[in-house]
Design a protein around this motif. Structure first.
Motif, PDB file in Angstrom:
ATOM      1  N   THR A   1       1.032  -0.829   0.194  1.00  0.00           N
ATOM      2  CA  THR A   1       0.364  -0.117  -0.071  1.00  0.00           C
ATOM      3  C   THR A   1       0.838   0.864  -0.172  1.00  0.00           C
ATOM      4  OG1 THR A   1      -2.286   1.486   1.150  1.00  0.00           O
ATOM      5  CG2 THR A   1      -0.154  -0.234   2.158  1.00  0.00           C
ATOM      6  N   ILE A   2       0.583   1.940  -0.220  1.00  0.00           N
ATOM      7  CA  ILE A   2       0.935   3.755  -0.614  1.00  0.00           C
ATOM      8  C   ILE A   2       0.870   4.534   0.711  1.00  0.00           C
ATOM      9  CG2 ILE A   2       0.908   5.818  -2.201  1.00  0.00           C
ATOM     10  CD1 ILE A   2       2.059   4.093  -3.518  1.00  0.00           C
ATOM     11  N   ASN A   3      -0.371   4.409   1.321  1.00  0.00           N
ATOM     12  CA  ASN A   3      -0.811   5.198   2.292  1.00  0.00           C
ATOM     13  C   ASN A   3      -1.014   3.586   3.447  1.00  0.00           C
ATOM     14  OD1 ASN A   3      -1.602   6.139   4.923  1.00  0.00           O
ATOM     15  ND2 ASN A   3      -3.678   7.232   3.887  1.00  0.00           N
ATOM     16  N   PRO A   4      -0.727   3.396   4.926  1.00  0.00           N
ATOM     17  CA  PRO A   4      -0.078   2.655   5.566  1.00  0.00           C
ATOM     18  C   PRO A   4      -1.743   2.072   6.163  1.00  0.00           C
ATOM     19  CG  PRO A   4       0.834   4.012   6.448  1.00  0.00           C
ATOM     20  CD  PRO A   4       0.752   4.415   5.064  1.00  0.00           C
ATOM     21  N   GLU A   5      -2.992   3.509   5.871  1.00  0.00           N
ATOM     22  CA  GLU A   5      -4.077   3.657   6.482  1.00  0.00           C
ATOM     23  C   GLU A   5      -5.020   2.995   5.544  1.00  0.00           C
ATOM     24  OE1 GLU A   5      -4.474   4.617   9.795  1.00  0.00           O
ATOM     25  OE2 GLU A   5      -2.613   4.767   9.874  1.00  0.00           O
ATOM     26  N   ILE A   6      -4.823   2.594   4.510  1.00  0.00           N
ATOM     27  CA  ILE A   6      -5.386   1.602   3.797  1.00  0.00           C
ATOM     28  C   ILE A   6      -4.868   0.275   2.834  1.00  0.00           C
ATOM     29  CG2 ILE A   6      -6.227   2.351   1.176  1.00  0.00           C
ATOM     30  CD1 ILE A   6      -6.122   5.413   1.168  1.00  0.00           C
ATOM     31  N   GLN A   7      -6.208   0.000   3.164  1.00  0.00           N
ATOM     32  CA  GLN A   7      -5.892  -1.519   3.136  1.00  0.00           C
ATOM     33  C   GLN A   7      -5.764  -2.336   1.778  1.00  0.00           C
ATOM     34  OE1 GLN A   7      -4.920  -4.616   5.086  1.00  0.00           O
ATOM     35  NE2 GLN A   7      -4.949  -3.271   6.997  1.00  0.00           N
ATOM     36  N   PRO A   8      -4.887  -2.934   1.394  1.00  0.00           N
ATOM     37  CA  PRO A   8      -4.536  -3.123   0.196  1.00  0.00           C
ATOM     38  C   PRO A   8      -6.248  -3.911  -0.584  1.00  0.00           C
ATOM     39  CG  PRO A   8      -3.082  -4.153   1.138  1.00  0.00           C
ATOM     40  CD  PRO A   8      -3.996  -3.358   2.112  1.00  0.00           C
ATOM     41  N   GLY A   9      -6.342  -3.356  -2.182  1.00  0.00           N
ATOM     42  CA  GLY A   9      -7.431  -4.307  -2.122  1.00  0.00           C
ATOM     43  C   GLY A   9      -6.705  -6.013  -2.800  1.00  0.00           C
ATOM     44  N   ALA A  10      -8.499  -6.587  -3.232  1.00  0.00           N
ATOM     45  CA  ALA A  10      -7.870  -8.120  -3.709  1.00  0.00           C
ATOM     46  C   ALA A  10      -6.900  -7.853  -4.594  1.00  0.00           C
ATOM     47  CB  ALA A  10      -8.971  -8.630  -3.477  1.00  0.00           C
ATOM     48  N   GLN A  11      -6.863  -7.316  -5.621  1.00  0.00           N
ATOM     49  CA  GLN A  11      -6.385  -7.408  -7.129  1.00  0.00           C
ATOM     50  C   GLN A  11      -4.940  -7.318  -6.685  1.00  0.00           C
ATOM     51  OE1 GLN A  11      -7.395  -4.952 -10.348  1.00  0.00           O
ATOM     52  NE2 GLN A  11      -5.575  -5.236 -11.346  1.00  0.00           N
ATOM     53  N   ARG A  12      -4.856  -5.857  -5.744  1.00  0.00           N
ATOM     54  CA  ARG A  12      -3.175  -5.932  -5.684  1.00  0.00           C
ATOM     55  C   ARG A  12      -2.182  -7.532  -5.175  1.00  0.00           C
ATOM     56  NH1 ARG A  12       0.307  -1.773  -3.567  1.00  0.00           N
ATOM     57  NH2 ARG A  12      -0.372  -0.187  -5.172  1.00  0.00           N
ATOM     58  N   LEU A  13      -3.189  -7.637  -3.449  1.00  0.00           N
ATOM     59  CA  LEU A  13      -3.231  -9.104  -2.701  1.00  0.00           C
ATOM     60  C   LEU A  13      -2.948 -10.619  -4.413  1.00  0.00           C
ATOM     61  CD1 LEU A  13      -5.281  -8.646   0.039  1.00  0.00           C
ATOM     62  CD2 LEU A  13      -2.487  -7.748  -0.104  1.00  0.00           C
TER      63      LEU A  13
END
Length: 313
Positions: free
Chosen positions: A231-243
């Motif tokens: 993630t870029i911003n640690p407050e935002i969980q990465p999305g399914a596609q990224r994972l």
């Protein structure tokens, strides 16, 4: 009025004046260099060593990505001799308050003339793949540049020189001490930089993922090979596609290691790495456990290097 009473009054007045002057000394002693985040405190502490104390605004464990100023923070900012911050792209929560301070009492690292040409482009987030193509079209914009500037030894040297310059203006009588501090910082940084380069050389070609996009300056400086970040911003969980994409790369064994952070220990990293041969490490971009001393910045870089080497070797 009798002589004994006059003597007593004089004595009381003298004691009051002494007390006031001592109090004034205490007030001045408490005025310090205040930095927004801990790693800037490491650099400032080296330059201000023996001259004035260094304090850090953000408490340990707090992130500059989502911090909110408290009334005590505002008081600290107003009473500091010198405030050191990266700039509005990283610590947006400070912008209004910094604008009210006299310019000669502020160092904005991101605005230094020598730093601007060194800035690395930031990225948008959140639902884009590892190579930067936006999947959903509604990216979270996280500033034009990557502002984790303390990760660059080159920028750290410029930050030290800027802090030195401002303190010299504010405290000209301390010139000898400030000169010695800057010289010692630069010499120590040069030696450490060479040593760390040698330590990191054997792992330069090894792929890995970091939790958030904080290490670009360090990685570029030492020629490391990141495959991407969660993630870029640690407050935002990465999305399914990224994972899914990260998981694919881990399974294909392109990555040796995935790094979490002490401030953020997301279960998502464990889940993605599960069932693969990839190792898990921790990188601390804020140097949480490191005390503010004249050697703390080189200690921070050395600690970070050990964290990389420990997982990648």
């Amino acid at each position: 009025m009798s002589k004994p009473i006059m003597k007593l009054k004089k004595s009381l007045l003298l004691n009051s004046l002494v007390a006031l002057s001592l109090l004034g000394g205490l007030v001045n002693a408490n005025a310090a260099v205040l930095t927004s985040v801990r790693p800037l405190g490491f650099i400032a502490a080296a330059i201000a060593d023996g001259v004035t104390p260094t304090e850090v605004l953000l408490p340990d464990g707090a992130s500059p990505h989502d911090y909110a100023l408290r009334p005590s923070d505002l008081k600290s900012m107003r009473s500091a001799d010198l405030l050191v911050w990266v700039g509005p792209d990283l610590e947006g929560f400070m912008s209004k308050s910094v604008a009210q301070l006299p310019p000669n009492r502020v160092v904005e690292i991101g605005a230094l003339a020598g730093v601007k040409p060194l800035l690395l482009a930031g990225e948008d987030d959140d639902e884009h793949d590892i190579h930067g193509a936006n999947a959903s079209g509604d990216a979270h914009h996280h500033g034009q540049y990557n502002m984790h500037l303390w990760m660059s030894p080159v920028i750290a040297k410029q930050a030290a020189e800027a802090i030195y310059g401002k303190l010299l203006e504010l405290m000209p009588k301390k010139k000898d001490q400030l000169d010695a501090n800057l010289r010692q910082f630069e010499e120590g940084l040069t030696k450490t930089d060479i040593k760390l380069g040698k330590m990191l050389q054997p792992v330069q070609g090894k792929g890995y993922f970091v939790f958030h996009d904080a290490y670009g300056y360090f990685e570029k400086h030492y020629g490391l090979s990141p495959l991407g970040h969660f993630t870029i911003n640690p407050e935002i969980q990465p999305g399914a596609q990224r994972l899914h994409q990260i998981r694919t790369q881990l399974v294909e064994q392109k990555a040796v290691c995935v790094f979490a952070e002490p401030q953020f220990r997301p279960a998502v990293i464990n889940a993605v790495a599960q069932g693969t041969t990839v190792r898990m490490g921790t990188l601390d971009p804020l140097g949480s456990g490191i005390a503010l001393t004249r050697d703390s910045y080189v200690n921070f870089l050395s600690h970070l290097t050990s964290q990389y080497v420990g997982c990648l070797e």
